[in-house]
Design an enzyme around this catalytic site. Sequence first.
Site, PDB file in Angstrom:
ATOM      1  N   SER A 144       0.893  -1.159   0.000  1.00 31.24           N
ATOM      2  CA  SER A 144       0.000   0.000   0.000  1.00 31.24           C
ATOM      3  C   SER A 144       0.930   1.207   0.000  1.00 31.24           C
ATOM      4  O   SER A 144       1.777   1.342  -0.889  1.00 31.24           O
ATOM      5  CB  SER A 144      -0.930  -0.043   1.218  1.00 31.24           C
ATOM      6  N   TYR A 158      -4.164   8.920  -5.823  1.00 33.15           N
ATOM      7  CA  TYR A 158      -3.288   7.848  -5.321  1.00 33.15           C
ATOM      8  C   TYR A 158      -3.761   7.304  -3.968  1.00 33.15           C
ATOM      9  O   TYR A 158      -3.774   6.086  -3.756  1.00 33.15           O
ATOM     10  CB  TYR A 158      -1.868   8.408  -5.202  1.00 33.15           C
ATOM     11  N   LYS A 162      -4.815   3.273  -2.553  1.00 29.00           N
ATOM     12  CA  LYS A 162      -3.928   2.728  -1.513  1.00 29.00           C
ATOM     13  C   LYS A 162      -4.719   2.427  -0.230  1.00 29.00           C
ATOM     14  O   LYS A 162      -4.431   1.471   0.476  1.00 29.00           O
ATOM     15  CB  LYS A 162      -2.762   3.684  -1.252  1.00 29.00           C
TER      16      LYS A 162
HETATM   17  N1  LIG Z   1       8.543   5.032  -4.210  1.00 27.25           N
HETATM   18  C1  LIG Z   1       7.800   5.457  -3.193  1.00 27.25           C
HETATM   19  O1  LIG Z   1       8.039   6.538  -2.606  1.00 27.25           O
HETATM   20  C2  LIG Z   1       6.645   4.617  -2.691  1.00 27.25           C
HETATM   21  C3  LIG Z   1       6.132   4.895  -1.410  1.00 27.25           C
HETATM   22  C4  LIG Z   1       5.061   4.124  -0.952  1.00 27.25           C
HETATM   23  C5  LIG Z   1       4.520   3.126  -1.737  1.00 27.25           C
HETATM   24  N2  LIG Z   1       5.043   2.885  -2.985  1.00 27.25           N
HETATM   25  C6  LIG Z   1       4.437   1.840  -3.779  1.00 27.25           C
HETATM   26  O2  LIG Z   1       5.399   0.844  -4.039  1.00 27.25           O
HETATM   27  C7  LIG Z   1       5.123   0.215  -5.292  1.00 27.25           C
HETATM   28  C8  LIG Z   1       6.370   0.272  -6.169  1.00 27.25           C
HETATM   29  O3  LIG Z   1       6.704   1.631  -6.382  1.00 27.25           O
HETATM   30  P1  LIG Z   1       8.107   2.074  -7.015  1.00 27.25           P
HETATM   31  O4  LIG Z   1       8.399   3.417  -6.451  1.00 27.25           O
HETATM   32  O5  LIG Z   1       9.076   0.972  -6.903  1.00 27.25           O
HETATM   33  O6  LIG Z   1       7.640   2.311  -8.536  1.00 27.25           O
HETATM   34  P2  LIG Z   1       8.395   2.158  -9.941  1.00 27.25           P
HETATM   35  O7  LIG Z   1       9.862   2.303  -9.784  1.00 27.25           O
HETATM   36  O8  LIG Z   1       7.683   3.097 -10.842  1.00 27.25           O
HETATM   37  O9  LIG Z   1       8.008   0.666 -10.343  1.00 27.25           O
HETATM   38  C9  LIG Z   1       6.663   0.364 -10.580  1.00 27.25           C
HETATM   39  C10 LIG Z   1       6.555  -1.029 -11.128  1.00 27.25           C
HETATM   40  O10 LIG Z   1       5.167  -1.274 -11.392  1.00 27.25           O
HETATM   41  C11 LIG Z   1       5.054  -1.733 -12.727  1.00 27.25           C
HETATM   42  N3  LIG Z   1       3.780  -1.322 -13.304  1.00 27.25           N
HETATM   43  C12 LIG Z   1       3.261  -0.075 -13.405  1.00 27.25           C
HETATM   44  N4  LIG Z   1       2.075  -0.117 -14.008  1.00 27.25           N
HETATM   45  C13 LIG Z   1       1.844  -1.413 -14.296  1.00 27.25           C
HETATM   46  C14 LIG Z   1       0.783  -2.099 -14.933  1.00 27.25           C
HETATM   47  N5  LIG Z   1      -0.311  -1.455 -15.371  1.00 27.25           N
HETATM   48  N6  LIG Z   1       0.882  -3.438 -15.077  1.00 27.25           N
HETATM   49  C15 LIG Z   1       1.968  -4.100 -14.639  1.00 27.25           C
HETATM   50  N7  LIG Z   1       2.997  -3.520 -14.019  1.00 27.25           N
HETATM   51  C16 LIG Z   1       2.930  -2.179 -13.869  1.00 27.25           C
HETATM   52  C17 LIG Z   1       6.205  -1.095 -13.457  1.00 27.25           C
HETATM   53  O11 LIG Z   1       6.437  -1.850 -14.638  1.00 27.25           O
HETATM   54  P3  LIG Z   1       7.286  -1.206 -15.833  1.00 27.25           P
HETATM   55  O12 LIG Z   1       8.606  -0.808 -15.249  1.00 27.25           O
HETATM   56  O13 LIG Z   1       7.352  -2.319 -16.801  1.00 27.25           O
HETATM   57  O14 LIG Z   1       6.476  -0.008 -16.274  1.00 27.25           O
HETATM   58  C18 LIG Z   1       7.306  -1.237 -12.423  1.00 27.25           C
HETATM   59  O15 LIG Z   1       7.836  -2.537 -12.456  1.00 27.25           O
HETATM   60  C19 LIG Z   1       3.937   0.974  -5.887  1.00 27.25           C
HETATM   61  O16 LIG Z   1       2.748   0.292  -5.588  1.00 27.25           O
HETATM   62  C20 LIG Z   1       3.965   2.301  -5.153  1.00 27.25           C
HETATM   63  O17 LIG Z   1       2.705   2.893  -5.083  1.00 27.25           O
HETATM   64  C21 LIG Z   1       6.096   3.607  -3.477  1.00 27.25           C
END
Ligand SMILES: NC(=O)c1ccc[n+]([C@@H]2O[C@H](COP(=O)([O-])OP(=O)(O)OC[C@H]3O[C@@H](n4cnc5c(N)ncnc54)[C@H](OP(=O)(O)O)[C@@H]3O)[C@@H](O)[C@H]2O)c1
Length: 271
Positions: A144, A158, A162
Amino acid sequence: MGRVPDLRDRHVIVTGGSSGIGLAMARRLVGMGARVSVVALDDDDTARLRDEPLDGAHRVHLAPADVSVREQVTVAIAGAIDANGVPGVLVTCAGVVHPGYVEDLPAATFERDMAIDYFGTLWSIRAVLPSMLEQRSGTIVCISSFAGLIGVFGMGAYCPPKYAVRGLCETLRTELKPRGIHVASVYPTDVDTPGFAAELPQHPPEQDAMQGKIRPISPEVVVDAILDGIARKRKRIYPGGWNWFLARLANGAPWIGDRIVDRAVARAATR
Ligand SMILES: NC(=O)c1ccc[n+]([C@@H]2O[C@H](COP(=O)([O-])OP(=O)(O)OC[C@H]3O[C@@H](n4cnc5c(N)ncnc54)[C@H](OP(=O)(O)O)[C@@H]3O)[C@@H](O)[C@H]2O)c1
């Protein structure tokens, strides 16, 4: 010191395993000797994984799919199960974020973010459930966000999905525990990933005033917390030193956080 579960030769499916937290998770799992399947969009990140495999001695199965499309993710996960066997663990990391003022964001953004962040999580879980239920064992971990615990300025598209992921995990936890399946939800604050770097320039100034003082943690810290949470069968995982305390504050005494946030937003207000 965090605990580490024994996932050698276990099949672990990671959605969003081609970038950021999911990629760090997939890398670590390969190092631990797990059989890893990555579900992600068939784009440059997945092509990079294909060209520069994480493998070592272990096979990573690439299962391209848009998780928001139920048929695609169902077929992709069925293929992963054919290739690597019944999944011991599902980690859902696939997600997107589109900051902006609620009145400015296009209507389609709200629908798309819900489709990916919430329904993508739900469809992935439903695709692994029949085989986990048959075995009466397994672990489901869903990312989340801290934005699933409190409202965040600029995150109108967003926060709702979540919060929905959180509600789903809380429900599933009660339904699946008696049937041998452990469900955990994860609430990171800011994490230093390509997704986070891409979202930063889109933040309204008030959001930066509210969020900007939080130093992003590394994806590895999130991975450590998830592995520890799997080993200890935690229901809720709060990666990073202060996160657990902040989550307690957000849930237990929201008026304290409200006051800090309202002041920061008022100082930065542009509208
Ligand atoms: N970074 C933060 O600050 C943060 C904080 C709290 C929670 N989160 C959560 O943690 C998770 C990962 O975030 P991240 O920061 O690591 O993001 P990221 O670097 O943008 O990676 C996102 C991943 O999700 C995949 N993805 C996106 N849309 C998709 C779809 N429609 N179908 C299949 N795969 C899809 C992307 O695939 P492609 O690369 O192939 O596009 C990528 O592998 C997310 O749920 C985000 O909301 C992140």
